[in-house]
Motif scaffolding. Sequence first.
Motif, PDB file in Angstrom:
ATOM      1  N   CYS B  70       0.830  -1.197   0.000  1.00 36.07           N
ATOM      2  CA  CYS B  70       0.000   0.000   0.000  1.00 36.07           C
ATOM      3  C   CYS B  70       0.863   1.244   0.000  1.00 36.07           C
ATOM      4  O   CYS B  70       1.884   1.303   0.678  1.00 36.07           O
ATOM      5  CB  CYS B  70      -0.942   0.008   1.202  1.00 36.07           C
ATOM      6  SG  CYS B  70      -2.235   1.244   1.006  1.00 36.07           S
ATOM      7  N   TYR B  72      -0.390   4.125   0.899  1.00 40.13           N
ATOM      8  CA  TYR B  72      -0.932   5.036   1.901  1.00 40.13           C
ATOM      9  C   TYR B  72      -0.426   4.686   3.289  1.00 40.13           C
ATOM     10  O   TYR B  72       0.197   3.652   3.500  1.00 40.13           O
ATOM     11  CB  TYR B  72      -2.461   4.989   1.889  1.00 40.13           C
ATOM     12  CG  TYR B  72      -3.086   5.673   0.704  1.00 40.13           C
ATOM     13  CD1 TYR B  72      -2.322   6.394  -0.219  1.00 40.13           C
ATOM     14  CD2 TYR B  72      -4.471   5.611   0.505  1.00 40.13           C
ATOM     15  CE1 TYR B  72      -2.923   7.016  -1.303  1.00 40.13           C
ATOM     16  CE2 TYR B  72      -5.070   6.228  -0.582  1.00 40.13           C
ATOM     17  CZ  TYR B  72      -4.290   6.927  -1.492  1.00 40.13           C
ATOM     18  OH  TYR B  72      -4.897   7.529  -2.551  1.00 40.13           O
ATOM     19  N   ASN B  73      -0.793   5.552   4.212  1.00 37.34           N
ATOM     20  CA  ASN B  73      -0.272   5.361   5.556  1.00 37.34           C
ATOM     21  C   ASN B  73      -1.342   5.614   6.625  1.00 37.34           C
ATOM     22  O   ASN B  73      -1.200   6.485   7.474  1.00 37.34           O
ATOM     23  CB  ASN B  73       0.934   6.286   5.756  1.00 37.34           C
ATOM     24  CG  ASN B  73       1.835   5.783   6.863  1.00 37.34           C
ATOM     25  OD1 ASN B  73       1.862   4.573   7.139  1.00 37.34           O
ATOM     26  ND2 ASN B  73       2.547   6.689   7.517  1.00 37.34           N
ATOM     27  N   CYS B  74      -2.399   4.826   6.583  1.00 40.27           N
ATOM     28  CA  CYS B  74      -3.458   4.974   7.582  1.00 40.27           C
ATOM     29  C   CYS B  74      -2.934   4.431   8.912  1.00 40.27           C
ATOM     30  O   CYS B  74      -2.453   3.300   8.987  1.00 40.27           O
ATOM     31  CB  CYS B  74      -4.698   4.211   7.162  1.00 40.27           C
ATOM     32  SG  CYS B  74      -5.227   4.650   5.494  1.00 40.27           S
ATOM     33  N   TYR B  76      -4.147   3.262  11.622  1.00 37.70           N
ATOM     34  CA  TYR B  76      -4.711   2.090  12.300  1.00 37.70           C
ATOM     35  C   TYR B  76      -4.441   0.801  11.544  1.00 37.70           C
ATOM     36  O   TYR B  76      -4.794  -0.272  12.001  1.00 37.70           O
ATOM     37  CB  TYR B  76      -6.230   2.272  12.439  1.00 37.70           C
ATOM     38  CG  TYR B  76      -6.866   2.707  11.131  1.00 37.70           C
ATOM     39  CD1 TYR B  76      -7.188   1.790  10.147  1.00 37.70           C
ATOM     40  CD2 TYR B  76      -7.089   4.067  10.873  1.00 37.70           C
ATOM     41  CE1 TYR B  76      -7.720   2.203   8.932  1.00 37.70           C
ATOM     42  CE2 TYR B  76      -7.614   4.479   9.665  1.00 37.70           C
ATOM     43  CZ  TYR B  76      -7.931   3.550   8.706  1.00 37.70           C
ATOM     44  OH  TYR B  76      -8.448   3.949   7.503  1.00 37.70           O
ATOM     45  N   CYS B  77      -3.825   0.908  10.353  1.00 39.55           N
ATOM     46  CA  CYS B  77      -3.820  -0.252   9.462  1.00 39.55           C
ATOM     47  C   CYS B  77      -2.480  -0.963   9.458  1.00 39.55           C
ATOM     48  O   CYS B  77      -1.422  -0.342   9.334  1.00 39.55           O
ATOM     49  CB  CYS B  77      -4.178   0.193   8.048  1.00 39.55           C
ATOM     50  SG  CYS B  77      -4.076  -1.151   6.859  1.00 39.55           S
ATOM     51  N   ASN B  79      -1.242  -2.681   7.157  1.00 35.20           N
ATOM     52  CA  ASN B  79      -0.588  -2.673   5.841  1.00 35.20           C
ATOM     53  C   ASN B  79      -0.002  -1.336   5.437  1.00 35.20           C
ATOM     54  O   ASN B  79       0.481  -1.158   4.325  1.00 35.20           O
ATOM     55  CB  ASN B  79      -1.601  -3.085   4.758  1.00 35.20           C
ATOM     56  CG  ASN B  79      -2.184  -4.426   5.047  1.00 35.20           C
ATOM     57  OD1 ASN B  79      -1.482  -5.343   5.464  1.00 35.20           O
ATOM     58  ND2 ASN B  79      -3.488  -4.561   4.847  1.00 35.20           N
ATOM     59  N   ARG B  80      -0.063  -0.362   6.320  1.00 36.09           N
ATOM     60  CA  ARG B  80       0.400   0.975   5.954  1.00 36.09           C
ATOM     61  C   ARG B  80       1.858   0.938   5.472  1.00 36.09           C
ATOM     62  O   ARG B  80       2.646   0.075   5.881  1.00 36.09           O
ATOM     63  CB  ARG B  80       0.255   1.925   7.144  1.00 36.09           C
ATOM     64  CG  ARG B  80       1.084   1.507   8.328  1.00 36.09           C
ATOM     65  CD  ARG B  80       0.808   2.401   9.509  1.00 36.09           C
ATOM     66  NE  ARG B  80       1.706   2.043  10.597  1.00 36.09           N
ATOM     67  CZ  ARG B  80       1.732   2.670  11.756  1.00 36.09           C
ATOM     68  NH1 ARG B  80       0.909   3.681  11.981  1.00 36.09           N
ATOM     69  NH2 ARG B  80       2.563   2.292  12.693  1.00 36.09           N
ATOM     70  N   GLY B 116      -5.032  -3.419  -0.633  1.00 38.02           N
ATOM     71  CA  GLY B 116      -4.225  -2.234  -0.389  1.00 38.02           C
ATOM     72  C   GLY B 116      -4.078  -1.499  -1.712  1.00 38.02           C
ATOM     73  O   GLY B 116      -4.522  -1.980  -2.754  1.00 38.02           O
ATOM     74  N   ILE B 117      -3.493  -0.341  -1.674  1.00 34.69           N
ATOM     75  CA  ILE B 117      -3.409   0.436  -2.904  1.00 34.69           C
ATOM     76  C   ILE B 117      -2.016   0.321  -3.493  1.00 34.69           C
ATOM     77  O   ILE B 117      -1.031   0.722  -2.884  1.00 34.69           O
ATOM     78  CB  ILE B 117      -3.821   1.892  -2.655  1.00 34.69           C
ATOM     79  CG1 ILE B 117      -5.292   1.875  -2.246  1.00 34.69           C
ATOM     80  CG2 ILE B 117      -3.622   2.745  -3.896  1.00 34.69           C
ATOM     81  CD1 ILE B 117      -5.780   3.145  -1.651  1.00 34.69           C
ATOM     82  N   GLU B 173     -14.345   4.072   7.226  1.00 33.69           N
ATOM     83  CA  GLU B 173     -13.157   4.052   8.088  1.00 33.69           C
ATOM     84  C   GLU B 173     -13.416   4.623   9.480  1.00 33.69           C
ATOM     85  O   GLU B 173     -13.366   3.905  10.450  1.00 33.69           O
ATOM     86  CB  GLU B 173     -11.953   4.792   7.456  1.00 33.69           C
ATOM     87  CG  GLU B 173     -11.605   4.343   6.044  1.00 33.69           C
ATOM     88  CD  GLU B 173     -11.078   2.913   5.958  1.00 33.69           C
ATOM     89  OE1 GLU B 173     -11.145   2.169   6.934  1.00 33.69           O
ATOM     90  OE2 GLU B 173     -10.613   2.548   4.858  1.00 33.69           O
ATOM     91  N   LYS B 187      -6.815   9.868   2.801  1.00 35.26           N
ATOM     92  CA  LYS B 187      -8.198   9.731   2.333  1.00 35.26           C
ATOM     93  C   LYS B 187      -8.988  10.943   2.785  1.00 35.26           C
ATOM     94  O   LYS B 187      -8.636  11.593   3.764  1.00 35.26           O
ATOM     95  CB  LYS B 187      -8.832   8.476   2.926  1.00 35.26           C
ATOM     96  CG  LYS B 187      -8.181   7.201   2.422  1.00 35.26           C
ATOM     97  CD  LYS B 187      -8.835   5.999   3.035  1.00 35.26           C
ATOM     98  CE  LYS B 187      -8.081   4.733   2.624  1.00 35.26           C
ATOM     99  NZ  LYS B 187      -8.478   3.582   3.411  1.00 35.26           N
TER     100      LYS B 187
HETATM  101  S1  SF4 Z   1      -4.566  -0.832   3.033  1.00 33.53           S
HETATM  102 FE1  SF4 Z   1      -6.238   0.643   3.088  1.00 33.53          FE
HETATM  103  S2  SF4 Z   1      -6.446   1.175   5.248  1.00 33.53           S
HETATM  104 FE2  SF4 Z   1      -4.443   0.194   4.985  1.00 33.53          FE
HETATM  105  S3  SF4 Z   1      -2.999   1.831   4.674  1.00 33.53           S
HETATM  106 FE3  SF4 Z   1      -3.680   1.160   2.666  1.00 33.53          FE
HETATM  107  S4  SF4 Z   1      -5.412   2.488   2.181  1.00 33.53           S
HETATM  108 FE4  SF4 Z   1      -5.036   2.681   4.366  1.00 33.53          FE
END
Ligand code: SF4
Lengths: 261, 504
Positions: B70, B72-74, B76-77, B79-80, B116-117, B173, B187
């Motif tokens: 991924c 992104y860097n959420c 709570y996640c 996979n960030r 994930g992205i 979310e 996001k």
């Molecule tokens: S997998 Fe989804 S929730 Fe997790 S960091 Fe990537 S976008 Fe955010």
Amino acid sequence: MKKKIRVYQCQDTLEGILTAVYDAGKSRYGHDHIRLQAQPEGYHENFNLFSEYIQVEPDREKMEKVLRTVEEKISRQVCQQIICCAFCAQEDKADVIYHYIVCGFAMGAKVVKALQIPWVQRVFEMNRMITNEAHYYREFIRFQELPQDPPVLLSVIEPKNRILSFVAQHFADRLNPEWFIIYDKAYQEAVFHSPAEGWYIRRLEPEEGRQLAAMEDYQEEYVDLWKTFFEAVSIPERENRDLQRNHLPLHFRSHMPEFGN
Amino acid sequence: MIFEEHASLQRKLQILSDAAKYDVACTSSGVSRPGRKGELGNTEASGICHSFSGDGRCISLLKILFTNECIYNCKYCINRVTNDLPRATFTPEEICELTMEFYRRNYIEGLFLSSGIIQSPDYTMELIGKTLHDLRTIHRFNGYIHCKAIPGASPELVEMVGWYADRMSVNLELPTTQGLKNLAPNKSRKSILTPMRQIQSGMEESRKLLGMKGGNRSAYWHTSKRLGRILPGTEALSGSTPASLEQREQKKDMVSEKKEEEELQLPGKAQAGGLTQWNRRDTSRGFVPAGQSTQMIIGASGETDYEIMAVSEALYQRFDLKRVFYSGFINVNQDASLQALEGKPAKLREHRLYQADWLLRYYGFAAEELLSKKRPNFNVFLDPKCDWALGHMEQFPVEINRADYNMLLRVPGIGVKSAQRICAARQTGPLDFPHLKKMGVVLKRAIYFITCNGRLMYDFLKMDEDYITRSILGEDQAVLKNFGQQDIQYRQLSLFDDWKRAEG
Ligand code: SF4
């Protein structure tokens, strides 16, 4: 003198039970003094000195007459409920079916709603037992692929009630491009399905049953993949074996590969 | 060679189902589609579970991520992007194989594909789209597919996926915009609500043109219809909001209602007629026929139950969602800035939210009936319906032989099915207490609130809030035990009334 109870003893099949219903109804002996008893083959205990016993031989024509009359005079739904009860592993089912039909003739189609009446309650309960167990098997039946040409899917189950005919159509519909067998080890019968011919159920010879049971081994690669998934998808911080057991009672697990060692 | 390959598929499956496990929306319900000649699978409106994992949750779908990479860097996640962990990406072919082979063996009801992205939202959405396309057209899979829409993906791709999926979801979310800003900086509320609105409009259009096949209505919609309520969401779609409705909403003097409006408002009107691919896709299943759902994380950003329920209600009303799922926050990254309520209390709170959600969707309760700004959190020791009833003793007892269906539904211990059975049975003759048990009524709960033929079940029962609360909590020790609360006595009730204090 008190009138003797008269007991119609019949074979434990839909045909047997409905033949007894027919004979009992025709006898005009009086509903309150009539009991029906469905018995497995060769079973002759349970005699009581103060009752009179009548053995009923199953008769296809009588069964059909009863079904037709119930459908015409009461309703189709009642007819289906009765059939459902006949597949239920409950000792009082023949008696319940008889008295339910008697209530139905008196009340008409609305008998299904009259849960105040004990006979109606029992029908309701037995229908629920069948529906619930059939539903469990729609969830928990597992197939394995037998390496044949074309490949055949095999499942072995050991249900409490005789639910095979209540799950066959479900699998025939969703697995319509497949050849499959669901073998009911408890009642020694099986569904056979092929893509072109649809499905049928038949009783199995003991030898056939043994053969099918021996083929159940879950040695496929997809079993390993499935177990991998099954373990990985659980959240360890939330482990809750009691809840798991509530939803998935232990007795189903012997035929589910994810619970094999 | 073959072994190598399979070893790697197994490893990918392990990584990508492990990464998907926190997603809570694993249901296969909402659409009933019979089998088709030569295609594998069908779907059932009520959904089917196929197993239960060690945490007691239902396994219905093959729940996996396409990739756990991924950009992104959420916060709570797991996979960030900043986390260092094994990463894997499936190929569309591998997902098709797993889905088909698992389905044939009755392991699963279908596929739940999230991701994930990777590279960009569009790139990710395209890979997901290809997977679904292959599954439906090459493998002829007719079972259930639930698929995530990736916020920020282009509408064309979202639409394409919608023609293959049964259900779609966009994760909200976090319940509030502020929470989202803090915890998921990449996001925005808008990038989440835009595809949600697009899917809603598409479903509406598909229903109009295809009828039943286009998709079922949600439970919330049916309940609102039964009660004669107007849903703002559907009004907005047809392009005009009746003045009376606007006025009514303005009259509501609730702060958080206002807030919620700002929060869930999208600039511009939803466009009906937005589907562009009628000619290019197999439209026989309809567009997202099982509807859309969403999930939000509970307990990571300090919202009250009231705020959460108000958001859920707004989602049901304005976005025509089938389900809102609540995911009790688990601090997988051990992030010190996120205070998590761990373990049993978190589970109990989540449980109460689900019960309340049920009351919104099936029982016709409004969020503001259950909670208020003054009392913003559920009493964790009582289910929300019981809690409501105790606060409204003036409406009880209810006479079983006369009360209308909607009132029966409000009695603790009476559910949708038992209420229906009562209504049916009393047409054939009067009902008494022993009958009710057979109809599925939970008598030990209901006896305080009902009469049969003018009588309470026991003379000694008192129609008194404190008395009933004490009796019910006394009985409920067993229930509480399941949640690990066995040592808490009812006398402590007032202390724990407010979750904020219980947390502290
Ligand atoms: S997998 Fe989804 S929730 Fe997790 S960091 Fe990537 S976008 Fe955010």
